[in-house]
Structures are given as structure tokens and as C-alpha cells.
Scaffold this active site. Structure first.
Site, short mmCIF file in Angstrom:
data_model
loop_
_atom_site.label_atom_id
_atom_site.label_comp_id
_atom_site.label_asym_id
_atom_site.label_seq_id
_atom_site.Cartn_x
_atom_site.Cartn_y
_atom_site.Cartn_z
N LYS A 169 0.84 -1.20 0.00
CA LYS A 169 0.00 0.00 0.00
C LYS A 169 0.88 1.25 0.00
O LYS A 169 1.71 1.43 0.89
CB LYS A 169 -0.89 -0.03 1.25
CG LYS A 169 -1.73 1.21 1.43
CD LYS A 169 -2.70 1.02 2.59
CE LYS A 169 -3.46 2.29 2.88
NZ LYS A 169 -4.40 2.11 4.00
N LYS A 200 -2.19 -1.48 -3.79
CA LYS A 200 -3.11 -0.35 -3.65
C LYS A 200 -2.33 0.95 -3.70
O LYS A 200 -1.34 1.04 -2.97
CB LYS A 200 -3.83 -0.47 -2.31
CG LYS A 200 -4.71 0.69 -1.95
CD LYS A 200 -5.21 0.57 -0.54
CE LYS A 200 -5.92 1.86 -0.18
NZ LYS A 200 -6.29 1.93 1.19
C1 PBG Z 1 -7.20 3.37 5.80
C2 PBG Z 1 -7.59 3.16 4.38
C3 PBG Z 1 -7.49 4.08 3.33
C4 PBG Z 1 -8.06 3.48 2.22
C5 PBG Z 1 -8.47 2.21 2.59
N1 PBG Z 1 -8.16 2.01 3.93
C6 PBG Z 1 -7.00 5.47 3.33
C7 PBG Z 1 -5.65 5.78 3.79
O1 PBG Z 1 -4.78 4.92 3.94
O2 PBG Z 1 -5.43 6.97 4.03
C8 PBG Z 1 -8.19 4.14 0.87
C9 PBG Z 1 -9.26 3.63 0.00
C10 PBG Z 1 -9.63 4.52 -1.12
O3 PBG Z 1 -9.04 5.60 -1.35
O4 PBG Z 1 -10.57 4.16 -1.83
N2 PBG Z 1 -6.13 2.64 6.26
ZN ZN Z 2 -5.58 3.48 8.38
#
Ligand code: PBG
Ligand code: ZN
Length: 326
Positions: free
Chosen positions: A199, A252
Site C-alpha cells: 500500500k 493499492k
Molecule cells: C485506511 C484506508 C485508506 C483506504 C483504505 N483504507 C486510506 C488511507 O490509507 O489513508 C483508501 C481507499 C480509497 O481511497 O478508496 N487505512
Molecule cells: Zn488506516
């Protein structure tokens, strides 16, 4: 050197039928996981401004929205909770409350749709008053190992409520091993662990943070999420999560990281998910709204690209519009 007239690739592109025969199939709805946002109450269906067609919903509305999709063969749900500011504290304790919002919503969804695969997002950012994904020490630094204990509690509470899978997204070191151990020692041997293994600290999460009210109140997430310029560390994160016991890996965001999806795909035998995030979805809406392209054709091309790169399953907000896209 031209091979005309023997080689004419356009021969195979002449008709819709020939193109379908020679091409790869479009990902089916069974390959898609719809991310949803739960809120308290009844009859709540609040559109998310920057994500047209996506809503924060109370459990009853969520069931109404899921029903037709479940009938059409939706692959699964990824559940997020959106809670009142008053419930947030430094350690995000409401995330593992016995009968908290997500825990109750899991029970309702599993009662209504026992055969639909339900994943829950395991993180603290929607539950901490500072908006970071973990507990802090000395003001702004994340306390990695203290956070692991909290994430274990969150995952266990979701498994106990009946989630088919838990999906840790905090990007803490050791989170997969910690959660796997907690699940095993508490008898949740069948709970699937989908790791947000790979991520990135992306600028594409804006609309989600609006939807989930989970923006960091100070600083950013660069000290825990991956640097977009470091594909090697991205691969290491994937490998380590596999070693720690993840059942499914994830890249992601998806569209800006298609190279990473294919590299991870080549380096693991685990199933691979890709998260087509909120900013990717909002971008396509923005282009279509400005008259620059057809909404559903754009969505189709985007989803096909993610599949082509090597994703087995796609977390996508397009899942609830699958019929129009396909
Ligand atoms: C939180 C999380 C996020 C997303 C999924 N889980 C945001 C972040 O890490 O700030 C993003 C999902 C999206 O943008 O559709 N851990
Ligand atoms: Zn988070």
C-alpha cells in the site's frame, strides 16, 4: 519487414464476435469486491460528494443495496465504519468495541447474506482522534508494536462477529504475523487474512478520507505507507506478508501501480487483489463530467487494465454499477 498481404492483424479485429473470441474475458462481478461505508441509524443513505454513486449507509440500507448485487454474483464486500468524532480516542478503542458499529453491521450482513464473502478493513485511522493508522508515542511517532496489539483486538472482534476475512491496512511491521497468531490462538482458523501488503502513500485517497472521516489531523502517512518511488521495497512488503501468513496479497492503488501488480504477480503463488481506490474512481467521473469521455467505457477500460496487469480480484467502487459497465 512487412508481411503483407499474408499477415493482416486487422482480420481478427473485424467483428465484435472475432474480437471477443480472440480477447481475454472482462472480469466478472464474482472477481469484484465492493468497498462500503457503514454508519449508525436506520434509513441512512448519504451520498459521498466526491464519489458519485457511492453512499454511507446504515445497515438496513446497506442490505437493500447489496441484495441485487449478491443475486448477480458479487465477489464480496469490504466494510468500513464511519463513526462519530465523540467515539474517537488516542488508541482508537472503538474499533474493537464489543458491539461497535462494524461488529453489528457484520452480524446484520452475514445474517442477510450468509454466502456473500465479507471482508472488514482492520485499521485505526477512522477511530483515532489524531487520524493516524496506529497509536502514537512522543506526540507524532507511531508506536508500531503497541499498534500491533490494538490491531489484533480489532481483527479478533471482526472475526468474532462473523467476518469471512479481515484485511489489515495500517502498514505496521509485523501486523500480518500478529493478527494470524491472534486468530489461530483464539480458534478462528478459517478467517481469511487479506493483507493490504503493498500500500503506497498515495495522493489518490482523498475522496475516501472524506467518506470515512479518517484524514490524519497532522502530518501524513509517509512513515508507514510505501514510497511511490520504491518498487523494490514494495516487493519486499509483499514477500514478508506472504511469509507472515497472509492468504491474499494486495496492491493499492491499482491504476498508477500496474507495474507493481505484475511484479508481485510474478513473485508469488498467492491470490492477488488490487484496490481501485477512491481517487481513481473520482478521476474517471471528473473526465466524464467534463464531457471528455464515456463514463462506463472509461470504467471498463480501467478494470480491464487492472486485470491484465495480473490482479485476481479487484476492490472497486464500480462493483455496484457492474451491469451498466459490462
Ligand atoms: C485506511 C484506508 C485508506 C483506504 C483504505 N483504507 C486510506 C488511507 O490509507 O489513508 C483508501 C481507499 C480509497 O481511497 O478508496 N487505512
Ligand atoms: Zn488506516
Amino acid at each position: 519487414m512487412s508481411k503483407l498481404p499474408e499477415t493482416r492483424l486487422r482480420r481478427l479485429r473485424r467483428t465484435e464476435s472475432l474480437r471477443t473470441l480472440t480477447g481475454q474475458p472482462f472480469p466478472t462481478l464474482g472477481k469484484m469486491i465492493w468497498p462500503v461505508f457503514a454508519v449508525e441509524g436506520e434509513n441512512q443513505r448519504i451520498e459521498i460528494g466526491s464519489m458519485p454513486g457511492q453512499f454511507r449507509m446504515s445497515a438496513d440500507e446497506l442490505c437493500r443495496a447489496v441484495e441485487p448485487l449478491a443475486e448477480q454474483g458479487l465477489g464480496g464486500l469490504m466494510l468500513f465504519g464511519v463513526v462519530d468524532e465523540a467515539l474517537k480516542d488516542a488508541g482508537g478503542s472503538y474499533a474493537f468495541a464489543d458491539n461497535g458499529l462494524v461488529q453489528r453491521t457484520v452480524k446484520t450482513l452475514k445474517a442477510g447474506f450468509p454466502d456473500l464473502t465479507l471482508f472488514t478493513d482492520v485499521c485505526l485511522c477512522g477511530y483515532t482522534d489524531h487520524g493516524h493508522c496506529g497509536a502514537l508515542h512522543a506526540g507524532t511517532e507511531i508506536d508500531n508494536d503497541k499498534t500491533l496489539v490494538l490491531l489484533q483486538k480489532v481483527a479478533l472482534s471482526h472475526a468474532a462477529a462473523g467476518a469471512d476475512g479481515v484485511a489489515p491496512s495500517a502498514m505496521m511491521d509485523g501486523q500480518v504475523a500478529a493478527i494470524r497468531r491472534a486468530l489461530e490462538t483464539n480458534g478462528y482458523t478459517d478467517t481469511v487474512l487479506m493483507s493490504y501488503s503493498t500500500k503506497f502513500a498515495s495522493a489518490l485517497y482523498g475522496p475516501f478520507r472524506e467518506a470515512a472521516e479518517s484524514s490524519p489531523q497532522c502530518g501524513d502517512r509517509k512513515a508507514y505507507q510505501l514510497d511511490p518511488s520504491d518498487p523494490r521495497q514494495a516487493l519486499r512488503e509483499s514477500k514478508i506478508d506472504e511469509e507472515e501468513g497472509a492468504d491474499i496479497l494486495m496492491v493499492k492503488p491499482a491504476t498508477f501501480y500496474l507495474d507493481v501488480i505484475s511484479k508481485v504477480r510474478e513473485n508469488t503463488e498467492l491470490p492477488l487483489a488490487a484496490y481501485n481506490v477512491s481517487g481513481e474512481y473520482a478521476m474517471i467521473h471528473a473526465l466524464a463530467n467534463s464531457g471528455g469521455g464515456d463514463l462506463h467505457a472509461l470504467a471498463r477500460e480501467n478494470l480491464a487494465a487492472i486485470q491484465r496487469a495480473g490482479a485476481d480480484m479487484i476492490l472497486t467502487y464500480w462493483a455496484n454499477q457492474y451491469e451498466q459497465i459490462f
